[in-house]
Scaffold this active site. Structure first.
Site, PDB file in Angstrom:
ATOM      1  N   THR A   1      14.076 -13.123   8.971  1.00 14.84           N
ATOM      2  CA  THR A   1      13.762 -13.850   8.458  1.00 14.84           C
ATOM      3  C   THR A   1      11.817 -14.685   8.287  1.00 14.84           C
ATOM      4  OG1 THR A   1      15.263 -16.230   8.306  1.00 14.84           O
ATOM      5  CG2 THR A   1      15.973 -14.196   7.440  1.00 14.84           C
TER       6      THR A   1
ATOM      7  N   ASP B   1      18.398 -14.768  10.959  1.00 11.91           N
ATOM      8  CA  ASP B   1      17.992 -15.372   9.851  1.00 11.91           C
ATOM      9  C   ASP B   1      17.213 -17.514  10.654  1.00 11.91           C
ATOM     10  OD1 ASP B   1      17.525 -17.127   7.968  1.00 11.91           O
ATOM     11  OD2 ASP B   1      18.898 -17.428   7.486  1.00 11.91           O
ATOM     12  N   ALA B   2      15.826 -17.018  11.102  1.00  7.92           N
ATOM     13  CA  ALA B   2      15.465 -18.218  11.258  1.00  7.92           C
ATOM     14  C   ALA B   2      14.104 -19.570  10.763  1.00  7.92           C
ATOM     15  CB  ALA B   2      14.877 -17.461  13.009  1.00  7.92           C
ATOM     16  N   LYS B   3      13.643 -17.980   9.431  1.00  3.52           N
ATOM     17  CA  LYS B   3      13.005 -18.515   9.298  1.00  3.52           C
ATOM     18  C   LYS B   3      11.664 -19.586   8.992  1.00  3.52           C
ATOM     19  CE  LYS B   3      16.005 -19.388   5.803  1.00  3.52           C
ATOM     20  NZ  LYS B   3      17.788 -19.218   6.030  1.00  3.52           N
ATOM     21  N   ARG B   4      11.147 -19.075  10.728  1.00  6.45           N
ATOM     22  CA  ARG B   4       9.606 -19.181  11.198  1.00  6.45           C
ATOM     23  C   ARG B   4       8.953 -19.204  10.112  1.00  6.45           C
ATOM     24  NH1 ARG B   4      13.764 -21.039  13.296  1.00  6.45           N
ATOM     25  NH2 ARG B   4      13.817 -20.369  16.478  1.00  6.45           N
TER      26      ARG B   4
END
Length: 275
Positions: free
Chosen positions: A126, A99-102
């Site tokens: 993510t 879960d890094a939402k890059r």
């Protein structure tokens, strides 16, 4: 050409074996860790390894959040990479969703993709779609699986995600989901959607709209999402995540055993709801 992600195959196998959709999130907020971990030489290493070893039997997937490691700089990255190695050693059959939402320019996305999919070797990531298609394709060209932010679980998700598009009877999150479905046709079994568990009616609508898409659903447990409503709305092509409700449920020395018991409770409930 890089080999395509086997995330779907790994998750389906684990899901069907356990009859569960439980994705266990690891958000090791330093200030909330048990004293026994804080007093160790490497608190995040001690905490995450304990949680993994006690709860892996109930994990259909793992979802570590990179932010809780990055704040510590080099020490945090060491802990992050150690944690991934432990996950692979203890439960190689369980897929890892980082879960890094890059979300950045294409050349930057390519570097993120290389770190997460090649250096770390996680199964999924993510990502934020705000900058458009060319910021997503590098992950897919490298063979990775991405969960794209669609409708998130936080209260302010309505600020942008629930705005109607001019000239279309669509919310922005619905347009994102439609575009990701089209991108998934180009890159089969590589594109999923993040949908917050605090929006069960919207989950149902999105499931009807995209019956074959895989959803990553945070917001169950500590954030208030109701498990029965989520499972009914989302179906079995979903990873339903619980983080704090399992992993940070005790500050005592036996926090691993407590987390194990919490994971077992959710597992049993999911068994009863499994479709």
């Amino acid at each position: 050409m890089n080999p395509r992600s086997n995330f779907i195959q790994k998750f389906n196998s684990r899901r069907d074996t356990l009859r569960s959709l439980l994705c266990i999130g690891l958000d090791p907020e330093l200030e909330k860790l048990p004293k026994v971990s804080l007093e160790s030489k490497a608190p995040l290493v001690h905490f995450t390894e304990t949680i993994i070893r006690y709860t892996n039997s109930y994990a259909a997937a793992w979802k570590p959040n990179v932010a809780f490691f990055e704040r510590l700089g080099a020490e945090g990255y060491f802990a992050l990479e150690h944690m991934v190695r432990v996950m692979k050693d203890v439960s190689p059959e369980v897929p890892i969703v980082m879960d890094a939402k890059r979300g950045d320019l294409a050349n930057t996305s390519k570097e993120y993709a290389k770190y997460f999919f090649e250096t770390l070797g996680v199964d999924a990531l993510t990502v934020n779609p705000y900058m458009g298609r060319d910021s997503l394709v590098p992950y897919l060209d490298l063979g990775g699986y991405i969960f794209v932010l669609g409708l998130t679980s936080n209260p302010s998700s309505q600020d942008f995600q629930k705005q109607k598009l001019l000239g279309k009877d669509l919310y922005l999150y619905e347009e994102v989901s439609d575009q990701m479905a089209r991108l998934g046709e180009e890159y089969p079994n590589q594109v999923g959607l993040v949908v917050g568990g605090t929006h069960p009616s919207e989950i149902q609508s999105l499931r009807t709209r995209h019956p074959n898409m895989y959803f990553l659903i945070p917001g169950f447990g500590a954030q208030g999402g109701d498990l029965k409503s989520i499972v009914k709305a989302s179906g079995n092509r979903s990873l339903i995540n619980s983080s704090r409700g399992i992993t940070l449920s005790s500050l005592e020395e036996n926090y691993g055993q407590v987390a194990q018991k919490k994971a077992e409770e959710v597992h049993k409930e999911m068994n009863q709801l499994f479709l």
